[in-house]
Motif scaffolding. Structure first.
Motif, PDB file in Angstrom:
ATOM      1  N   UNK A  84      -5.861  13.106  -3.677  1.00 52.24           N
ATOM      2  CA  UNK A  84      -5.250  11.993  -4.412  1.00 52.24           C
ATOM      3  C   UNK A  84      -6.163  10.790  -4.566  1.00 52.24           C
ATOM      4  N   UNK A  85      -5.919   9.992  -5.607  1.00 48.72           N
ATOM      5  CA  UNK A  85      -6.636   8.720  -5.766  1.00 48.72           C
ATOM      6  C   UNK A  85      -6.164   7.725  -4.712  1.00 48.72           C
ATOM      7  N   UNK A  86      -4.896   7.828  -4.380  1.00 49.24           N
ATOM      8  CA  UNK A  86      -4.345   7.006  -3.313  1.00 49.24           C
ATOM      9  C   UNK A  86      -4.036   7.906  -2.124  1.00 49.24           C
ATOM     10  N   UNK A  87      -4.139   7.324  -0.929  1.00 47.35           N
ATOM     11  CA  UNK A  87      -3.796   8.078   0.283  1.00 47.35           C
ATOM     12  C   UNK A  87      -2.817   7.245   1.110  1.00 47.35           C
ATOM     13  N   UNK A  88      -1.762   7.884   1.564  1.00 45.72           N
ATOM     14  CA  UNK A  88      -0.853   7.209   2.508  1.00 45.72           C
ATOM     15  C   UNK A  88      -0.840   8.021   3.801  1.00 45.72           C
ATOM     16  N   UNK A  89      -0.986   7.333   4.933  1.00 44.02           N
ATOM     17  CA  UNK A  89      -0.949   8.002   6.237  1.00 44.02           C
ATOM     18  C   UNK A  89       0.338   7.586   6.938  1.00 44.02           C
ATOM     19  N   UNK A  90       1.062   8.537   7.493  1.00 41.07           N
ATOM     20  CA  UNK A  90       2.259   8.187   8.272  1.00 41.07           C
ATOM     21  C   UNK A  90       2.528   9.207   9.367  1.00 41.07           C
ATOM     22  N   UNK A  91       3.324   8.806  10.358  1.00 40.17           N
ATOM     23  CA  UNK A  91       3.680   9.711  11.447  1.00 40.17           C
ATOM     24  C   UNK A  91       4.771  10.672  10.990  1.00 40.17           C
ATOM     25  N   UNK A  92       4.888  11.806  11.695  1.00 37.91           N
ATOM     26  CA  UNK A  92       5.863  12.821  11.306  1.00 37.91           C
ATOM     27  C   UNK A  92       7.244  12.557  11.885  1.00 37.91           C
ATOM     28  N   UNK A 116       2.390  -1.605   5.841  1.00 37.32           N
ATOM     29  CA  UNK A 116       3.729  -2.018   6.253  1.00 37.32           C
ATOM     30  C   UNK A 116       3.633  -2.602   7.658  1.00 37.32           C
ATOM     31  N   UNK A 117       4.297  -3.731   7.895  1.00 41.63           N
ATOM     32  CA  UNK A 117       4.111  -4.421   9.171  1.00 41.63           C
ATOM     33  C   UNK A 117       5.424  -4.603   9.912  1.00 41.63           C
ATOM     34  N   UNK A 118       5.366  -4.371  11.219  1.00 42.80           N
ATOM     35  CA  UNK A 118       6.534  -4.600  12.069  1.00 42.80           C
ATOM     36  C   UNK A 118       6.643  -6.065  12.451  1.00 42.80           C
ATOM     37  N   UNK A 119       5.558  -6.824  12.231  1.00 44.20           N
ATOM     38  CA  UNK A 119       5.451  -8.142  12.856  1.00 44.20           C
ATOM     39  C   UNK A 119       5.427  -9.300  11.886  1.00 44.20           C
ATOM     40  N   UNK A 120       5.904  -9.113  10.659  1.00 40.99           N
ATOM     41  CA  UNK A 120       6.080 -10.275   9.799  1.00 40.99           C
ATOM     42  C   UNK A 120       7.576 -10.414   9.535  1.00 40.99           C
ATOM     43  N   UNK A 121       7.966 -11.576   9.043  1.00 42.29           N
ATOM     44  CA  UNK A 121       9.377 -11.862   8.847  1.00 42.29           C
ATOM     45  C   UNK A 121      10.041 -10.753   8.035  1.00 42.29           C
ATOM     46  N   UNK A 122      11.142 -10.210   8.556  1.00 43.90           N
ATOM     47  CA  UNK A 122      11.823  -9.100   7.889  1.00 43.90           C
ATOM     48  C   UNK A 122      11.492  -7.758   8.514  1.00 43.90           C
ATOM     49  N   UNK A 123      10.445  -7.699   9.330  1.00 48.20           N
ATOM     50  CA  UNK A 123      10.070  -6.453  10.004  1.00 48.20           C
ATOM     51  C   UNK A 123      10.616  -6.427  11.415  1.00 48.20           C
ATOM     52  N   UNK A 124      10.606  -5.239  12.064  1.00 48.42           N
ATOM     53  CA  UNK A 124      11.025  -5.174  13.460  1.00 48.42           C
ATOM     54  C   UNK A 124      10.431  -3.948  14.136  1.00 48.42           C
ATOM     55  N   UNK A 160       0.841   3.648   9.972  1.00 54.41           N
ATOM     56  CA  UNK A 160       1.464   3.756   8.654  1.00 54.41           C
ATOM     57  C   UNK A 160       0.710   2.831   7.702  1.00 54.41           C
ATOM     58  N   UNK A 161       0.049   3.383   6.686  1.00 52.09           N
ATOM     59  CA  UNK A 161      -0.690   2.541   5.730  1.00 52.09           C
ATOM     60  C   UNK A 161      -1.071   3.348   4.493  1.00 52.09           C
ATOM     61  N   UNK A 162      -1.403   2.614   3.456  1.00 54.44           N
ATOM     62  CA  UNK A 162      -1.850   3.258   2.224  1.00 54.44           C
ATOM     63  C   UNK A 162      -3.167   2.654   1.779  1.00 54.44           C
ATOM     64  N   UNK A 163      -3.993   3.432   1.091  1.00 52.76           N
ATOM     65  CA  UNK A 163      -5.259   2.884   0.610  1.00 52.76           C
ATOM     66  C   UNK A 163      -5.756   3.622  -0.624  1.00 52.76           C
ATOM     67  N   UNK A 164      -6.686   2.954  -1.310  1.00 53.11           N
ATOM     68  CA  UNK A 164      -7.387   3.613  -2.406  1.00 53.11           C
ATOM     69  C   UNK A 164      -8.446   4.514  -1.790  1.00 53.11           C
ATOM     70  N   UNK A 165      -8.663   5.665  -2.361  1.00 54.11           N
ATOM     71  CA  UNK A 165      -9.669   6.566  -1.827  1.00 54.11           C
ATOM     72  C   UNK A 165     -11.034   5.877  -1.704  1.00 54.11           C
ATOM     73  N   UNK A 166     -11.332   4.964  -2.659  1.00 55.21           N
ATOM     74  CA  UNK A 166     -12.645   4.306  -2.653  1.00 55.21           C
ATOM     75  C   UNK A 166     -12.893   3.510  -1.364  1.00 55.21           C
TER      76      UNK A 166
END
Ligand code: GDD
Ligand code: MN
Length: 375
Positions: A84-92, A116-124, A160-166
């Motif tokens: 993929x041009x984009x890649x997302x990594x996450x736990x199962x 995605x962040x657990x530690x900004x307002x709205x996250x937990x 948990x994160x996403x990135x451009x392949x570049x």
């Protein structure tokens, strides 16, 4: 192909089907071409379930490694197999909500890396018990203290994160342990990061695979990553020199009191000055070493600058101890907070002013959204 979702798995037989199906559901009708790539090191029958899934859904692929183990190395393996041009990594294990995948994908149009962040307002981080929270907080703070690039990122230890392949195309990733995102943030090619809040969910199937050995590996990983950037390497050496300065100071005090019979206040000041000279010399020779030594007058001036910075550090520390004391808190805690801030301040002042090193890294652009933002 638009997107590869890389999922490392170790003994997740009860989770791989729900996560694959929830991702498929979340992306249904969105019009993206994608693959779900499991990199599996399981010793249970997860591979059997993965084989059934792959037969049922053409977008599901998996690799089983029976010789190798390791979360970060599994993710890097996933990168090399992905298309993929984009890649997302996450736990199962469904602690990372699959419903966020299409949102991350949209945000990747705005930034090179989306976290995605657990530690900004709205996250937990509700899924962790108090002990795991403390360990996780300490680990994150150590990483952010040692590595400048991580300082602006609130959830740099996320899986948990996403990135451009570049971003990773030319990075030489050499993973140990778990925190592959930290390595990508240190070695990757990017300048814009986007964070969005999410609720980390409690794990209800299987258990965490993190061990004490993993915590130790994490410290090794930080030191290795910090050496990647000269400024971070100088900071760590500076802290080590400071740490050695403490026994030098105490030894000096003992000698002055017992062998020379000096007055305590005088002995204390002389011992501190000795430690300061010790620290200056080591910092000059090791921390900020340069090929060509400047003339003696210049180094004398540097010593005065260093002394001034040290005096201000002592004042900062004393101010914290005093403020804590008068507000009814523990002055020792105040002293500790003061020492940490003073260390950081004196490093920056000595780096930029005394030894005149320019900032070595381009600035990052970090954008954040909060629950309910419409982007
Ligand atoms: N291939 C492979 N090999 N996968 C592994 C291995 C391994 O040796 N060890 C763990 N995994 C997989 C698990 O199966 C799971 O999908 C994922 O990696 C995370 O493992 P957990 O055991 O669930 O970790 P955690 O919940 O304690 O911590 C996770 O979440 C944190 C917060 O996002 C990790 O991703 C941490 O790095 C992260 O900080
Ligand atoms: Mn987990």
């Amino acid at each position: 192909m638009d997107l590869s979702i890389v999922i490392p798995t170790f003994n997740e037989r009860g989770n791989v089907r729900p996560i694959a199906e929830r991702i498929i559901q979340a992306l249904a009708g969105a019009g993206y071409s994608y693959e779900i790539l499991f990199v599996d090191d399981s010793r249970d029958d997860t591979p059997t379930v993965l084989a059934q899934l792959a037969a049922q859904y053409p977008c599901v692929k998996f690799l089983h490694r029976s010789e190798e183990r390791g979360l970060a190395s599994a993710v890097v393996k996933g990168f090399s197999l992905s298309a993929g041009n984009y890649i997302i990594v996450m736990d199962a294990d469904l602690q990372h909500p699959p419903e966020l995948v299409p949102i991350i994908l949209k945000r990747l149009a705005l930034a090179d890396v989306v976290i995605p962040s657990r530690f900004i307002s709205g996250g937990s981080d509700g899924g962790l018990n108090i002990f795991r929270k403390l360990v996780s907080w300490t680990a994150r703070m150590l990483g952010r203290l040692a590595i400048r690039r991580l300082r602006a990122i609130s959830d740099c230890t996320s899986g948990f994160f996403g990135l451009h392949r570049s971003v990773i195309a030319t990075a030489n990733l050499d993973p140990i342990g778990w925190k592959i995102l930290m390595e990508i943030l240190v070695k990757g090619d990017y300048h814009a990061i986007h964070e969005l809040p999410y609720a980390f969910i409690a794990r209800d199937n299987g258990e965490s695979k993190m061990t004490w050995k993993d915590q130790y590996d994490y410290l090794r990983h930080i030191v290795r990553l910090a050496r990647h950037n000269p400024e971070d390497a100088r900071f760590i050496t500076f802290c080590l020199v400071g740490a050695v300065g403490v026994p030098v100071n105490l030894l000096g005090l003992t000698i002055l009191l017992n062998l020379f019979g000096l007055d305590v206040a005088l002995a204390s000041v002389v011992a501190s000055v000795m430690a300061m000279i010790h620290n200056f010399l080591w910092n000059d020779i090791v921390t900020w070493r340069i090929q060509k030594r400047p003339p003696l007058w210049r180094r004398g001036l540097q010593f005065l600058q260093f002394a001034l910075v040290s005096a201000l550090s002592i004042a900062i520390t004393a101010a914290f101890a005093h403020t804590f004391f008068v507000t009814g808190w523990n002055p020792i805690a105040g002293q500790l907070v003061g020492i940490i801030l003073a260390t950081w301040w004196s490093f920056v002042a000595n780096d930029r002013w005394t030894w005149g090193r320019p900032e070595s890294q381009p600035a990052l652009v970090v954008t954040r959204e909060y629950a309910g933002d419409s982007l």
